[in-house]
Enzyme design. Structure first.
Site, short mmCIF file in Angstrom:
data_model
loop_
_atom_site.label_atom_id
_atom_site.label_comp_id
_atom_site.label_asym_id
_atom_site.label_seq_id
_atom_site.Cartn_x
_atom_site.Cartn_y
_atom_site.Cartn_z
N ALA A 1 0.86 -1.18 0.00
CA ALA A 1 0.00 0.00 0.00
C ALA A 1 0.90 1.23 0.00
O ALA A 1 2.04 1.16 0.44
CB ALA A 1 -0.90 -0.02 1.24
N GLU B 1 4.61 -4.96 7.36
CA GLU B 1 3.77 -3.95 8.03
C GLU B 1 4.18 -3.67 9.47
O GLU B 1 4.13 -2.53 9.93
CB GLU B 1 2.30 -4.39 8.00
CG GLU B 1 1.63 -4.21 6.65
CD GLU B 1 1.77 -5.42 5.74
OE1 GLU B 1 2.62 -6.29 6.01
OE2 GLU B 1 1.03 -5.48 4.74
N GLU C 1 -0.17 -9.34 -0.67
CA GLU C 1 -1.60 -9.64 -0.46
C GLU C 1 -2.38 -9.58 -1.78
O GLU C 1 -3.30 -10.37 -2.00
CB GLU C 1 -2.18 -8.64 0.56
CG GLU C 1 -1.59 -8.84 1.95
CD GLU C 1 -1.89 -7.67 2.88
OE1 GLU C 1 -1.59 -6.52 2.52
OE2 GLU C 1 -2.43 -7.91 3.97
N GLY D 1 0.89 -5.03 0.96
CA GLY D 1 -0.26 -5.13 0.08
C GLY D 1 0.07 -5.74 -1.28
O GLY D 1 -0.80 -6.30 -1.94
N1 CAA Z 1 4.57 3.36 -0.49
C1 CAA Z 1 4.96 4.55 -1.00
N2 CAA Z 1 6.16 4.75 -1.58
C2 CAA Z 1 6.99 3.69 -1.68
C3 CAA Z 1 6.62 2.41 -1.20
C4 CAA Z 1 5.35 2.26 -0.58
N3 CAA Z 1 4.92 1.10 -0.10
N4 CAA Z 1 7.65 1.55 -1.43
C5 CAA Z 1 8.61 2.28 -2.07
N5 CAA Z 1 8.22 3.56 -2.21
C6 CAA Z 1 8.96 4.67 -2.81
C7 CAA Z 1 10.00 5.21 -1.86
O1 CAA Z 1 9.43 6.11 -0.93
C8 CAA Z 1 10.95 5.90 -2.81
O2 CAA Z 1 10.40 7.14 -3.20
P1 CAA Z 1 11.35 8.47 -3.32
O3 CAA Z 1 12.25 8.13 -4.48
O4 CAA Z 1 10.38 9.55 -3.60
O5 CAA Z 1 12.08 8.59 -2.04
C9 CAA Z 1 10.90 4.99 -4.04
O6 CAA Z 1 9.70 4.22 -3.91
C10 CAA Z 1 12.07 4.03 -4.06
O7 CAA Z 1 12.13 3.34 -2.82
P2 CAA Z 1 13.48 3.17 -1.96
O8 CAA Z 1 14.33 4.38 -2.11
O9 CAA Z 1 13.11 2.76 -0.59
O10 CAA Z 1 14.14 1.96 -2.77
P3 CAA Z 1 15.05 0.73 -2.24
O11 CAA Z 1 15.50 0.04 -3.47
O12 CAA Z 1 16.06 1.24 -1.27
O13 CAA Z 1 14.03 -0.21 -1.43
C11 CAA Z 1 11.97 -1.40 -1.03
C12 CAA Z 1 12.96 -0.83 -2.07
C13 CAA Z 1 12.61 -2.55 -0.27
C14 CAA Z 1 10.74 -1.88 -1.81
C15 CAA Z 1 11.59 -0.28 -0.04
O14 CAA Z 1 11.14 0.85 -0.78
C16 CAA Z 1 10.52 -0.64 0.94
O15 CAA Z 1 10.78 -1.29 1.93
N6 CAA Z 1 9.26 -0.19 0.69
C17 CAA Z 1 8.17 -0.31 1.62
C18 CAA Z 1 7.67 -1.72 1.74
C19 CAA Z 1 6.56 -1.80 2.76
O16 CAA Z 1 6.72 -1.47 3.91
N7 CAA Z 1 5.36 -2.25 2.33
C20 CAA Z 1 4.22 -2.39 3.17
C21 CAA Z 1 3.34 -1.20 3.05
S1 CAA Z 1 1.99 -1.22 4.21
C22 CAA Z 1 0.78 -2.18 3.51
O17 CAA Z 1 0.95 -2.70 2.42
C23 CAA Z 1 -0.50 -2.32 4.30
C24 CAA Z 1 -1.39 -3.43 3.83
O18 CAA Z 1 -1.38 -4.51 4.36
C25 CAA Z 1 -2.33 -3.19 2.75
#
Ligand code: CAA
Length: 259
Positions: free
Chosen positions: A66, A133, A113, A110
């Protein structure tokens, strides 16, 4: 064709393909993207030329979850009022045509999921699945504690949901989360092979079969087996059933009427 901003939509023969395309955020699932996926799924559902669908992302990410930036400002009252994660996400689970998730790179939160809402997952060897999460101070909200647990069992689901650690494609295969792991370069080709095979079958048979497998998740074993038996009986009413068996006996390919 509808103009989408966060996805690409195309067909390959009788297969409808939806590609998540929000590269600047690893395909994070914001409301606009999820809305577009729902729209595209409904269009393919209504399109008689389409027999199977594929949901995929990029080489780097199926989806990183998400959209955290969109969620950040929400209060408890907001998420409660919106019933966030909204029903829009669940459109996937209401499709009657099979949907295959083709996953390369990250399928997190998500994203994992979303893949689990599809009927099966085919993974590239680069795929990584996770429910991170807890690291954000929330819990999975789109089936990660439920569909994932039914898919991989309690211990692996607890491990993924409580540590937030990612698992690789091979581990996902061993756990039963994915049906098949293929080299990343072959992901679409292999997925389309399976999708074309399904799309080439009798439509009512495929829909009935999918429905029967899904009953296994919603009901008791004896009720599920009864549902299956009646649905099995139902296939005997189809011309395609006569054709399938006749073709086998005549050692030829069946020509399905209901395509
Ligand atoms: N939401 C919004 N933006 C996101 C995102 C997310 N889930 N995942 C990545 N991005 C964005 C980052 O903010 C970044 O944006 P900027 O360039 O503007 O800073 C861009 O994508 C690139 O990300 P990273 O710089 O972090 O890239 P990385 O290669 O170092 O890491 C990654 C990649 C491992 C996917 C890391 O981005 C990450 O851990 N993302 C979040 C994963 C996460 O926590 N997901 C769960 C979300 S909560 C959820 O999903 C609730 C549910 O159950 C429905």
């Amino acid at each position: 064709a509808a103009a989408y901003e966060n996805i690409q939509v195309e067909t390959d023969g009788a297969v409808g393909i939806i590609r998540l395309d929000r590269p600047k955020a690893y395909n994070a699932l914001n409301a606009a993207l999820v809305d577009e996926v729902g729209h595209a799924l409904r269009a393919f559902e209504a399109d008689d030329t389409v027999g199977c669908m594929v949901l995929t992302g990029s080489e780097k990410a199926f989806a990183a979850g998400a959209d955290i930036k969109e969620m950040q400002e929400k209060s408890y009252a907001d998420v409660q009022r919106e019933d966030f994660i909204t029903d829009d996400w669940e459109v996937l689970t209401h499709c009657r045509k099979p949907v295959i998730a083709a996953v390369a790179g990250f399928a997190l939160g998500g994203g994992c999921e979303f893949a689990l809402m599809c009927d099966m997952i085919i993974a590239a060897d680069t795929a990584q699945f996770g429910q991170p999460e807890v690291q954000l101070g929330i819990i999975p909200g789109a089936g990660g504690t439920q569909r994932l647990t039914r898919s991989v069992g309690k211990s692996m689901a607890m491990y993924m949901c409580l540590t937030g650690d990612k698992i690789d494609a091979q581990t996902a295969l061993q756990a039963g989360l994915v049906a098949k792991v293929v080299p990343a370069d072959d992901l679409m080709e292999e997925t389309l092979k399976a999708a074309q095979k399904i799309a080439g079958l009798s439509r009512p048979v495929v829909a009935t079969c999918k429905e029967a497998v899904n009953r296994a998740y919603e009901t008791t074993l004896s009720e599920g087996v009864l549902f299956e038996r009646r649905a099995f009986h139902g296939t005997f009413a189809l011309e395609d059933r006569s054709e399938g068996m006749q073709a086998f006996i005549e050692k030829r390919k069946p020509e399905w009427k209901h395509r």
